[in-house]
Each structure stands twice: as C-alpha cells, then as structure tokens.
Design a protein around this motif. Sequence first.
Motif, PDB file in Angstrom:
ATOM      1  N   GLY A 246      48.972  68.541  57.963  1.00 36.64           N
ATOM      2  CA  GLY A 246      48.757  69.472  59.062  1.00 36.64           C
ATOM      3  C   GLY A 246      47.410  69.369  59.735  1.00 36.64           C
ATOM      4  N   VAL A 247      47.004  68.159  60.103  1.00 31.11           N
ATOM      5  CA  VAL A 247      45.716  67.936  60.762  1.00 31.11           C
ATOM      6  C   VAL A 247      45.958  67.655  62.244  1.00 31.11           C
ATOM      7  CG1 VAL A 247      43.575  66.611  60.697  1.00 31.11           C
ATOM      8  CG2 VAL A 247      44.939  66.885  58.617  1.00 31.11           C
ATOM      9  N   PRO A 248      45.175  68.278  63.167  1.00 39.53           N
ATOM     10  CA  PRO A 248      45.396  68.037  64.608  1.00 39.53           C
ATOM     11  C   PRO A 248      45.015  66.620  65.007  1.00 39.53           C
ATOM     12  CG  PRO A 248      43.434  69.372  64.269  1.00 39.53           C
ATOM     13  CD  PRO A 248      44.096  69.257  62.927  1.00 39.53           C
ATOM     14  N   LEU A 249      45.856  66.013  65.824  1.00 40.87           N
ATOM     15  CA  LEU A 249      45.638  64.637  66.232  1.00 40.87           C
ATOM     16  C   LEU A 249      44.587  64.518  67.332  1.00 40.87           C
ATOM     17  CD1 LEU A 249      46.580  61.775  65.645  1.00 40.87           C
ATOM     18  CD2 LEU A 249      48.444  62.090  67.273  1.00 40.87           C
ATOM     19  N   LYS A 250      44.377  65.625  68.096  1.00 38.98           N
ATOM     20  CA  LYS A 250      43.372  65.589  69.147  1.00 38.98           C
ATOM     21  C   LYS A 250      42.778  66.980  69.332  1.00 38.98           C
ATOM     22  CE  LYS A 250      46.496  66.440  73.077  1.00 38.98           C
ATOM     23  NZ  LYS A 250      46.911  65.967  74.409  1.00 38.98           N
ATOM     24  N   ASP A 251      41.766  67.068  70.174  1.00 39.72           N
ATOM     25  CA  ASP A 251      41.071  68.335  70.420  1.00 39.72           C
ATOM     26  C   ASP A 251      41.786  69.087  71.534  1.00 39.72           C
ATOM     27  OD1 ASP A 251      39.317  70.413  70.543  1.00 39.72           O
ATOM     28  OD2 ASP A 251      37.705  69.295  71.501  1.00 39.72           O
ATOM     29  N   SER A 252      42.780  69.873  71.175  1.00 42.13           N
ATOM     30  CA  SER A 252      43.559  70.618  72.159  1.00 42.13           C
ATOM     31  C   SER A 252      44.371  71.692  71.447  1.00 42.13           C
ATOM     32  CB  SER A 252      44.498  69.670  72.918  1.00 42.13           C
ATOM     33  OG  SER A 252      45.445  70.398  73.679  1.00 42.13           O
ATOM     34  N   ASP A 253      44.623  72.781  72.161  1.00 45.09           N
ATOM     35  CA  ASP A 253      45.482  73.831  71.593  1.00 45.09           C
ATOM     36  C   ASP A 253      46.910  73.331  71.404  1.00 45.09           C
ATOM     37  OD1 ASP A 253      43.352  75.580  71.590  1.00 45.09           O
ATOM     38  OD2 ASP A 253      43.846  76.446  73.551  1.00 45.09           O
ATOM     39  N   GLU A 254      47.264  72.295  72.155  1.00 46.79           N
ATOM     40  CA  GLU A 254      48.612  71.739  72.060  1.00 46.79           C
ATOM     41  C   GLU A 254      48.647  70.475  71.210  1.00 46.79           C
ATOM     42  OE1 GLU A 254      49.756  71.085  76.071  1.00 46.79           O
ATOM     43  OE2 GLU A 254      49.913  73.210  76.566  1.00 46.79           O
ATOM     44  N   ALA A 255      47.628  70.312  70.376  1.00 50.40           N
ATOM     45  CA  ALA A 255      47.536  69.102  69.566  1.00 50.40           C
ATOM     46  C   ALA A 255      48.700  69.013  68.583  1.00 50.40           C
ATOM     47  CB  ALA A 255      46.218  69.060  68.814  1.00 50.40           C
ATOM     48  N   LEU A 256      49.226  67.824  68.440  1.00 50.10           N
ATOM     49  CA  LEU A 256      50.262  67.558  67.451  1.00 50.10           C
ATOM     50  C   LEU A 256      49.626  67.540  66.063  1.00 50.10           C
ATOM     51  CD1 LEU A 256      53.252  66.601  66.916  1.00 50.10           C
ATOM     52  CD2 LEU A 256      52.351  64.262  67.042  1.00 50.10           C
ATOM     53  N   LEU A 257      50.254  68.226  65.116  1.00 50.67           N
ATOM     54  CA  LEU A 257      49.773  68.217  63.738  1.00 50.67           C
ATOM     55  C   LEU A 257      50.411  67.051  62.985  1.00 50.67           C
ATOM     56  CD1 LEU A 257      49.820  72.023  62.833  1.00 50.67           C
ATOM     57  CD2 LEU A 257      47.927  70.644  63.716  1.00 50.67           C
ATOM     58  N   VAL A 258      49.573  66.228  62.385  1.00 53.29           N
ATOM     59  CA  VAL A 258      50.063  65.082  61.618  1.00 53.29           C
ATOM     60  C   VAL A 258      49.542  65.197  60.187  1.00 53.29           C
ATOM     61  CG1 VAL A 258      50.152  63.589  63.641  1.00 53.29           C
ATOM     62  CG2 VAL A 258      48.063  63.661  62.249  1.00 53.29           C
ATOM     63  N   ASN A 259      50.039  64.337  59.342  1.00 57.95           N
ATOM     64  CA  ASN A 259      49.587  64.295  57.945  1.00 57.95           C
ATOM     65  C   ASN A 259      48.755  63.032  57.760  1.00 57.95           C
ATOM     66  OD1 ASN A 259      51.253  66.614  57.548  1.00 57.95           O
ATOM     67  ND2 ASN A 259      53.005  65.237  57.405  1.00 57.95           N
ATOM     68  N   TRP A 260      47.587  63.198  57.160  1.00 60.06           N
ATOM     69  CA  TRP A 260      46.610  62.107  57.072  1.00 60.06           C
ATOM     70  C   TRP A 260      46.477  61.641  55.632  1.00 60.06           C
ATOM     71  CZ3 TRP A 260      42.147  61.973  54.164  1.00 60.06           C
ATOM     72  CH2 TRP A 260      41.225  60.927  54.442  1.00 60.06           C
ATOM     73  N   CYS A 261      46.323  60.326  55.443  1.00 64.14           N
ATOM     74  CA  CYS A 261      46.076  59.803  54.099  1.00 64.14           C
ATOM     75  C   CYS A 261      45.154  58.595  54.176  1.00 64.14           C
ATOM     76  CB  CYS A 261      47.381  59.437  53.388  1.00 64.14           C
ATOM     77  SG  CYS A 261      48.461  58.320  54.308  1.00 64.14           S
ATOM     78  N   GLU A 262      44.516  58.306  53.068  1.00 61.84           N
ATOM     79  CA  GLU A 262      43.514  57.241  53.000  1.00 61.84           C
ATOM     80  C   GLU A 262      43.622  56.547  51.655  1.00 61.84           C
ATOM     81  OE1 GLU A 262      38.885  57.693  53.751  1.00 61.84           O
ATOM     82  OE2 GLU A 262      39.437  58.340  51.726  1.00 61.84           O
ATOM     83  N   LEU A 263      43.425  55.228  51.672  1.00 60.08           N
ATOM     84  CA  LEU A 263      43.379  54.465  50.421  1.00 60.08           C
ATOM     85  C   LEU A 263      42.089  53.669  50.364  1.00 60.08           C
ATOM     86  CD1 LEU A 263      44.468  53.141  47.820  1.00 60.08           C
ATOM     87  CD2 LEU A 263      45.663  51.484  49.277  1.00 60.08           C
ATOM     88  N   THR A 264      41.406  53.768  49.226  1.00 63.12           N
ATOM     89  CA  THR A 264      40.240  52.937  48.950  1.00 63.12           C
ATOM     90  C   THR A 264      40.486  52.210  47.637  1.00 63.12           C
ATOM     91  OG1 THR A 264      38.791  54.560  50.030  1.00 63.12           O
ATOM     92  CG2 THR A 264      37.743  52.896  48.629  1.00 63.12           C
ATOM     93  N   VAL A 265      40.381  50.884  47.677  1.00 63.88           N
ATOM     94  CA  VAL A 265      40.582  50.063  46.478  1.00 63.88           C
ATOM     95  C   VAL A 265      39.234  49.506  46.057  1.00 63.88           C
ATOM     96  CG1 VAL A 265      41.793  48.095  45.467  1.00 63.88           C
ATOM     97  CG2 VAL A 265      42.912  49.460  47.248  1.00 63.88           C
ATOM     98  N   THR A 266      38.876  49.723  44.788  1.00 62.97           N
ATOM     99  CA  THR A 266      37.587  49.250  44.280  1.00 62.97           C
ATOM    100  C   THR A 266      37.785  48.478  42.981  1.00 62.97           C
ATOM    101  OG1 THR A 266      37.266  51.370  43.143  1.00 62.97           O
ATOM    102  CG2 THR A 266      36.254  51.136  45.309  1.00 62.97           C
ATOM    103  N   THR A 267      36.866  47.558  42.727  1.00 68.91           N
ATOM    104  CA  THR A 267      36.857  46.823  41.461  1.00 68.91           C
ATOM    105  C   THR A 267      36.006  47.582  40.452  1.00 68.91           C
ATOM    106  OG1 THR A 267      35.012  45.488  42.280  1.00 68.91           O
ATOM    107  CG2 THR A 267      37.237  44.607  42.578  1.00 68.91           C
ATOM    108  N   ALA A 268      35.958  47.070  39.216  1.00 70.03           N
ATOM    109  CA  ALA A 268      35.231  47.762  38.145  1.00 70.03           C
ATOM    110  C   ALA A 268      33.746  47.917  38.451  1.00 70.03           C
ATOM    111  CB  ALA A 268      35.424  47.014  36.829  1.00 70.03           C
ATOM    112  N   ASP A 269      33.182  46.983  39.246  1.00 74.07           N
ATOM    113  CA  ASP A 269      31.759  47.066  39.576  1.00 74.07           C
ATOM    114  C   ASP A 269      31.496  47.906  40.823  1.00 74.07           C
ATOM    115  OD1 ASP A 269      32.786  45.426  41.500  1.00 74.07           O
ATOM    116  OD2 ASP A 269      31.508  43.689  41.061  1.00 74.07           O
ATOM    117  N   GLY A 270      32.528  48.576  41.349  1.00 77.66           N
ATOM    118  CA  GLY A 270      32.358  49.469  42.488  1.00 77.66           C
ATOM    119  C   GLY A 270      32.518  48.822  43.842  1.00 77.66           C
TER     120      GLY A 270
END
Length: 402
Positions: A246-270
């Motif tokens: 439920g995050v707004p896609l743009k700065d507007s009262d009529e902004a579409l709400l979307v779902n946001w996700c992120e992936l970060t892949v790291t090795t053992a040394d960071g």
Amino acid sequence: MEDAALSAFSVFFTQTPSFLAYQRLMEGSKGKSNAQSLFGVHRIPTDNHIRDLLDAVSPEHLFPVFEEILQVLEAQGQLESFRCLGDSLLVALDGTEYFSSDKIHCPHCSTRTQKSGKTHYFHSVVTPVIVCPGQNHVIPLVPEFIVPQDGHDKQDCENAAAKRWLSRQEQCLRALNVTVLGDDLYCHQPLCQQFLEQQLNFIVVCRPESHTTLYEHLEGIELPTLTTKKRTGKVEKTYTYRYLNGVPLKDSDEALLVNWCELTVTTADGKVTYHNSFATSYPLSDENVAEVVRAGRTRWKVENENNNTLKTKGYHLEHNFGHGKQHLSSLLATLNILSLLFHTLLELLDDKYQLLRAHLPTRQTFFNDLRALTRYLYFDSWDHLLTFMLEGLELDIPPDSS
C-alpha cells in the motif's frame, strides 16, 4: 507475394544470408531446390524483387502466425511448464532498436537530433515474450513497433507502444492469466492502471531516483524483513527481502497504491552481489515475497534470451536486410522474430530437432551444418533432412514427430 515472404523467411530461419543464391544454383543444376521442398517456394525471386514486393506489406499480416503457434503450444500443454505465481504466465516487455542510420530513412522512422544538429534515424520495437524462472526457453509474442502515429504530435515511444500492445492483446492476455514484467520505464501510474483495468497483475522494477515519493514513504518505518541463506558450491549467500504493501506510486491524492519489495544479496564478507526493488500488484507477505521477487528478476530474459539472441546469435536483427520506403524494415524484423519462435517451437515439440540440438555442441554448429547440407544436397522434406543429420551422428532415430 507468397514466394517473396517465404524466401525472406528461409534466410532468417536457416541463418544463411546466401541461402537463396545457393538454391538458385541448385535449381539450375538439379531442376529442384531446398527452397521449394523445405519452404514451399515455387519460384525463387531475386533479392530486389523480394524487397519491392514486400515493402507495401504491413507486419500485422504475419501476426496470426504468432497467435496460432501460441495456441499450438497451449493445446500441447507446453505453457503449463511456464506457469508460476498461482498459475500465471509471466510476460516480459522491453523495447529494442533494430535499425539505425544517419542517411537511410522512411516515413515510419523515429528520429533523434544529435549534438551536431544532424538528424539520426532509427527503428525500434517492443518485444513481448513469455518467460519463466528456471526455463531456458522464451516464447516470443506479437511485437509492437514504435512508429510515428497518425494524429499525434509527439513522437511515439516505448510506453505508448506498450499501451497499444496491451489494448490489442487484452482478450488473449486475460484468458492466459498474465503477469506483466518490465523495467523501471513501465513503473508509472498510467501503465500500472492499465494493467489493473485489464485484470493483469504486474511486477516492475522500481528505482529510487525515479520514484522519490514512494521511497519517502519507506523512510523511518521498520519494514517487514525476510532473510534466507543459499549455498552454491562453497559460496554461501544471504538473501534479504524487505517489503511494504500500500505505498503511493506518485505524489498525488489520486496516486495508485502499489506493493513494494526489495532484494539484497550479500556474501559472507558483506559484499553486495545483487540489489533491486520492484513495485507489484501482488499483496506481499513472508510467504510469497521471495517468489514474487524471483518472478520479477526473470524480466532480464527478454533482453538476454530474446533481444540479444536476435542480435548476436545468428539472426542479425540489427543488420539492414532492406529498409524500403513503407513497411519493409518492420516486416523483415517480424520474419526474423518469427524464425526464433519457430526454432523455439521445434525445441519444445519436435523429438528429432531436440535430439540434434542436444548432441551438437553449440547452436552455431547446428546452423553451420544446416547451411552446408542445404547448399550441396537436396532434401525432399524437413523430416528427410533431420533424419539424415541424425544418421550422420549415429543416433537412434525417434519415431516420426511431424
């Protein structure tokens, strides 16, 4: 006209620029040719005759072939192996250039002005393909060409072409239960709203620099986080998923709400080996965020397995086979894309073709053999040609797969 189209297609399918020249020589010496037996060409036209005949033909005349092949794959159950995310088909969209020149141009060319003030002409196309995590193949769909549109002042662009394609393919996409994938260019409200209006799910790249409002809503919040570890050989990597619904896609009262996700892949040394984020219509949770991200990451296949294959693996999409004054450039590009689709169809459904490709070390070897054999020997059918190649490799010949 049919001979001209089939002759052009034969060059792309065999990946042999001189195929027609070889077949003219064979016809002169043997009274018959592989152009006739393998491609149904009655009389082999000259290259210039092909270009003159086909210039007036819009690529839309070939689109029913794409649709028929898709129906065949569905009827044969092949699309089931491409489904994921609750029985959805992933369709990745991407634009690519296939012609570029400072001199040659036609009324359908797009243009850009260089720093020197000189006009540069080019053609580009949106190439939708069905993709799936873990699948080596992609299935090209009907392309959408980026061309100046009648009645529009602004030059056509990838987003506008994508919208047209979605509208034209609406019924088909809905029936197939499609999830659309795209890069950050597709992560904008008008396109995302169109996805939803057409009852399509979406997973599109969402970069911070182009979505400042969305990322402002993520600041200062303890985001739901999922961490998993995977080992490849001796290397262990940590996969960290963060998400928020439920995050707004743009700065507007009529902004579409979307779902946001992120992936970060790291090795053992960071060390960070991968980082990307997506906006999606799928409600996210610990149970499905990894699957959604995995599907979103599959977008790269439209570039690597489709566009780059067409440009660097023998199809030579960017080569100027003939520009013409009307539709020739786009029609030849469509025939080129169609040849990749036919090769994919054969790899999925034809036992003899599958066996050959499995026992020849590279696709280049396969096409080199195809080029040499069809230059010097006459085959009365494709089955005859494939059987000859299998016998030469001393392989057990599977039953006729037609």
